[in-house]
Scaffold this active site. Structure first.
Site, short mmCIF file in Angstrom:
data_model
loop_
_atom_site.label_atom_id
_atom_site.label_comp_id
_atom_site.label_asym_id
_atom_site.label_seq_id
_atom_site.Cartn_x
_atom_site.Cartn_y
_atom_site.Cartn_z
N ASP A 38 1.61 4.80 -7.30
CA ASP A 38 0.46 5.26 -6.52
C ASP A 38 0.69 6.67 -5.99
O ASP A 38 1.83 7.14 -5.88
CB ASP A 38 0.16 4.30 -5.37
CG ASP A 38 1.32 4.17 -4.38
OD1 ASP A 38 2.48 4.22 -4.82
OD2 ASP A 38 1.07 4.01 -3.18
N GLU A 69 3.49 2.36 -2.41
CA GLU A 69 4.52 3.09 -1.67
C GLU A 69 3.89 4.07 -0.69
O GLU A 69 4.43 4.31 0.40
CB GLU A 69 5.44 3.84 -2.63
CG GLU A 69 6.72 4.40 -1.99
CD GLU A 69 6.53 5.77 -1.35
OE1 GLU A 69 7.42 6.20 -0.57
OE2 GLU A 69 5.50 6.44 -1.60
N GLU A 70 2.75 4.64 -1.07
CA GLU A 70 2.06 5.60 -0.21
C GLU A 70 1.20 4.90 0.84
O GLU A 70 0.18 5.42 1.29
CB GLU A 70 1.18 6.54 -1.05
CG GLU A 70 1.96 7.41 -2.03
CD GLU A 70 2.74 8.53 -1.35
OE1 GLU A 70 2.76 8.58 -0.10
OE2 GLU A 70 3.35 9.33 -2.07
#
Length: 347
Positions: free
Chosen positions: A42, A98-99
């Site tokens: 992502d 992850e973001e």
């Protein structure tokens, strides 16, 4: 995106699948050592037209953070020689979210693998490795109160929220002291801010992001945030709790990377980052040699100018292929483990 990556890995010698949370997972090798290479698919929002310019530089969102690193992982493992694959099992994970504070992909990976060494896919530059990241806390603050005429006495919801923010900034400035390096200080940022009035009620809201040094836990930072707004009638919601982490400079993984960088003509350097990554998520559960590695300049993360030199990308693939081969032949499984070290001078 995950299906594309799964298909590429399947076409290049991996046993590849999509797991329950949407991670793209590829495995090569059948040796006793397990090496996890955890990257993320992502990106933050922002459309940057994808192109390769005349200098061989790839422009596009995610080129640096962090599809460049993830592709480096997949390409390096695809290129490993038979002796490395006989010595170790290499697990490449293209993780989801992850973001986002959830880090859903990495948290799921924790339940599936018990690695002997871990690479985190984040830009370090082809000739450097990252050993640590600051911690994180996100505070969502909301204040609501009755409306009043601005000619009268009193403070608005926006006034009160602003007062609380000034207190947070003053507290953050006092952590670590002005002579401390940035890795030892609190960085406080307003990520969202707004207010509204409907004639009857006033509302103000903000999202405050904190980057935390190793000496300060998210719980301690949360107490400071709540104290700053305690007398202002605010509703405070805390999320994204991540402790800072810093791994040792000398172990089998870092030695393999350093030797490979030197063999490619570089001078290896160590870095610590003021952001966070999935390293913060996995470190408490995987107490093994860990480093973040990937091509690109992290100063371009999340910016409109995000770009990656394809020459650097190729060099990073070659370095990582060499490092993984050296690592696989270094030590038997379960003998690589090393707990993260306490914070030291970043130099």
């Amino acid at each position: 995106m995950a299906e594309f990556l799964r298909g590429w890995m399947a076409d290049h010698g991996f046993a590849a699948h999509l797991d329950e949370v949407g991670n793209a997972v590829g495995v090569r090798g059948d040796g006793p050592l397990t090496v996890v290479l955890l990257g993320h698919m992502d990106t933050v929002p922002g459309e940057i037209p994808v192109r390769v310019d005349d200098q061989g530089v790839l422009h596009g969102r995610g080129s640096v953070d962090a599809k460049g690193s993830l592709c480096t992982f997949a390409a390096a493992v695809a290129a490993l020689p038979p002796e490395a694959l006989a010595a170790a099992r290499f697990v490449v994970i293209g993780a989801t979210e992850e973001e986002a504070p959830s880090s859903r992909g990495a948290r799921h990976a924790l339940t599936a693998y018990a690695p002997d060494a871990v690479f985190i896919g984040e830009p370090s530059g082809w000739d450097a490795l990252t050993l640590g990241y600051k911690g994180r806390l996100v505070a969502r603050v909301r204040i609501e109160k009755d409306n009043f005429h601005t000619a009268g006495e009193g403070s608005s919801a926006a006034d009160d929220l602003t007062e609380g923010w000034f207190r947070v900034r003053a507290w953050a400035a006092g952590v670590g002291g002005p002579e401390s390096g940035i890795f030892a200080r609190v960085q406080a940022t307003l990520q969202d801010l707004g207010s509204s009035v409907d004639g009857l009620r006033q509302r103000a809201w903000a999202t405050i992001g904190l980057r935390l040094p190793p000496e300060l836990s998210p719980d301690e930072a949360g107490e400071a945030i709540r104290a700053a707004f305690a007398d202002l009638g605010a509703e405070v919601t805390l999320l994204g709790h991540e402790h800072a982490v810093r791994h040792p400079r000398d172990n089998a993984l870092t030695r393999a990377l350093r030797v490979a960088i030197r063999a490619a003509g570089g001078t290896p350097t160590f870095k610590v980052k003021t952001g966070t990554s999935d390293m913060n998520v996995v470190a408490p559960h995987w107490p093994v040699p860990t480093a973040a590695y990937g091509p690109g300049d992290s100063a371009l993360d999340h910016t409109p100018e995000e770009r990656l030199s394809l020459d650097e990308y190729d060099r990073a693939v070659a370095v990582l292929t060499d490092a993984l081969t050296r690592l696989a032949g270094t030590l038997p499984a379960r003998s690589l483990s090393a707990q993260p070290s306490p914070p030291t001078d970043p130099s």
